[in-house]
Design a protein around this motif. Sequence first.
Motif, PDB file in Angstrom:
ATOM      1  N   MET A  78       0.832  -1.209   0.000  1.00 31.00           N
ATOM      2  CA  MET A  78       0.000   0.000   0.000  1.00 31.00           C
ATOM      3  C   MET A  78       0.868   1.262   0.000  1.00 31.00           C
ATOM      4  N   ARG A  79       2.003   1.228   0.695  1.00 37.63           N
ATOM      5  CA  ARG A  79       2.849   2.414   0.767  1.00 37.63           C
ATOM      6  C   ARG A  79       3.387   2.817  -0.609  1.00 37.63           C
ATOM      7  N   GLU A  80       3.718   1.835  -1.428  1.00 39.55           N
ATOM      8  CA  GLU A  80       4.231   2.159  -2.762  1.00 39.55           C
ATOM      9  C   GLU A  80       3.134   2.781  -3.624  1.00 39.55           C
ATOM     10  N   TYR A  81       1.927   2.260  -3.511  1.00 35.33           N
ATOM     11  CA  TYR A  81       0.816   2.829  -4.276  1.00 35.33           C
ATOM     12  C   TYR A  81       0.519   4.261  -3.822  1.00 35.33           C
ATOM     13  N   LEU A 138       0.689   7.657  -5.958  1.00 34.60           N
ATOM     14  CA  LEU A 138      -0.486   8.529  -6.004  1.00 34.60           C
ATOM     15  C   LEU A 138      -0.120   9.969  -5.677  1.00 34.60           C
ATOM     16  N   PHE A 139       0.594  10.168  -4.565  1.00 30.40           N
ATOM     17  CA  PHE A 139       0.928  11.533  -4.144  1.00 30.40           C
ATOM     18  C   PHE A 139       1.936  12.180  -5.090  1.00 30.40           C
ATOM     19  N   THR A 140       2.836  11.399  -5.647  1.00 33.04           N
ATOM     20  CA  THR A 140       3.774  11.957  -6.632  1.00 33.04           C
ATOM     21  C   THR A 140       3.027  12.451  -7.864  1.00 33.04           C
ATOM     22  N   ALA A 146       7.127   4.651 -10.003  1.00 29.86           N
ATOM     23  CA  ALA A 146       6.723   3.251  -9.824  1.00 29.86           C
ATOM     24  C   ALA A 146       7.770   2.289 -10.372  1.00 29.86           C
ATOM     25  N   SER A 147       8.421   2.678 -11.468  1.00 33.49           N
ATOM     26  CA  SER A 147       9.421   1.788 -12.069  1.00 33.49           C
ATOM     27  C   SER A 147      10.652   1.620 -11.194  1.00 33.49           C
ATOM     28  N   GLN A 148      10.877   2.537 -10.249  1.00 30.15           N
ATOM     29  CA  GLN A 148      12.044   2.473  -9.376  1.00 30.15           C
ATOM     30  C   GLN A 148      11.750   1.812  -8.033  1.00 30.15           C
ATOM     31  N   LEU A 149      10.497   1.466  -7.776  1.00 34.44           N
ATOM     32  CA  LEU A 149      10.136   0.849  -6.513  1.00 34.44           C
ATOM     33  C   LEU A 149      10.330  -0.663  -6.566  1.00 34.44           C
ATOM     34  N   THR A 150      10.436  -1.277  -5.399  1.00 30.61           N
ATOM     35  CA  THR A 150      10.791  -2.692  -5.332  1.00 30.61           C
ATOM     36  C   THR A 150       9.718  -3.584  -5.926  1.00 30.61           C
ATOM     37  N   HIS A 151       8.491  -3.471  -5.421  1.00 26.90           N
ATOM     38  CA  HIS A 151       7.423  -4.371  -5.849  1.00 26.90           C
ATOM     39  C   HIS A 151       6.787  -3.916  -7.163  1.00 26.90           C
ATOM     40  N   LEU A 152       6.515  -2.642  -7.281  1.00 26.15           N
ATOM     41  CA  LEU A 152       5.875  -2.158  -8.509  1.00 26.15           C
ATOM     42  C   LEU A 152       6.823  -2.232  -9.694  1.00 26.15           C
ATOM     43  N   GLY A 153       8.114  -2.151  -9.444  1.00 25.14           N
ATOM     44  CA  GLY A 153       9.072  -2.222 -10.540  1.00 25.14           C
ATOM     45  C   GLY A 153       9.020  -3.544 -11.289  1.00 25.14           C
TER      46      GLY A 153
END
Length: 430
Positions: A1-4, A8-10, A64-71
């Motif tokens: 949820m934190r990555e989403y 969202l805020f970005t 999102a492409s730089q995050l662990t799970h979303l990447g």
Amino acid sequence: MREYLLVLFTTAAVTYLLTGPVRKFAIAAGAMPAVRARDVHREPTPRLGGIAMFGGLCAGLLVASQLTHLGRMFVQSADVKALLSGAGIMWVLGVLDDKWGVDALVKLGGQMIAAGVMVWQGVTVISIPVPGFQTVTLSPTQGMIISVTLVVVMVNAVNFIDGLDGLAAGMVCIAAMAFFLYSYRLWYGYGISDAAPAVLFSALLIGMCLGFLPHNLHPARIFMGDSGSMMLGLMLAVSAISITGRVDPDLVTAQTGGSQTAAIHVLVPIYIPLLLPLTVIALPLADLLLAVVRRTWAGKSPFAADKQHLHHRLLEVGHSHSRAVLIMYFWAALIAFGTVAVSITNTARAVVLAFAGLCLVGIVVLLMPRFRPHAPRAVQAFVPPRYRKPEPAEPVAPAMAELSAEDKELLGRLGTGAHAIGSNRAERGN
């Protein structure tokens, strides 16, 4: 949820910060068409707000492409690349229309091309689960036709409601929030990883709308134009298509403990995966169908613009601009979140009763267009001026007492002169 939430805020922050410079660019570029007869606003307002939204979309995808799970999604699925290519085509088409105007048939062809590009990259309806039967697998041609049709319908439905300040952005934001809850529950509640792209697309859509709304609320400083409305409709359609037919009902029923009743209840949103995306934009879809029937019946083109949409009728009844928008928000949220509530709770009777009660409240509000609510005096300093009670008028006598002698003499001369003019007119009349 934190990555989403970070995505969202970005997206919201970048969209918000870009909207001001885009407004200045739109004014300099002359993207400020004159007020038309069917328009509600009274002064020319710049368009091209979709440029800021597209910038927010790109920024959100970059984060999102730089995050662990979303990447991982960017490597394991082609949905993100398909979304960006389709949204880019739709955005370019909208920018051209906002600046120079594009023929309706050319615009329809561009929408179909954008949808076709996404289908070619894999974003298509694969199968449709049918209650009491089985999963119906679609051929590539059938999947392409259904996917392109869904994109075109969604795009034009959102474009049709873009008639009042903040209406389209708010309605799409409500729809995206409901779909975010739906797809997030499938992803993390049941472990269905195929729902992950829909969760990401919904988060991006919410951020784009929230970042643009402060500039677009009444009185709007900038309009999103077709460059924004068509892109929002496409993203809402992609969120639905990316999850349709990819959810295995066995993964859901396996967690119900073998109870047939529980399995049937849980599978309600799975059996009809397109139900939620269609219900969250039920009002725009109804407006679209009514507009096509109305214009065709009158012998006009279905694409001919008029001033008889649902939001226009609310203004004719007597609702103010802001109240008409809030009413549309209310009904959209009621339908969208009511559908989500039915799919996640076992107390369907309580949901139905709550839905009926809120419908009654909405009908009462519709029948009271001239009712103006006022906030208590203790909180009036924190609410907009339109919700504050008017201050009582000051008596005239104290105001006259504060005047100087020279001002009183001047007022006396003006009164004498006005009396003399009135007497002369009366004599001439006689």
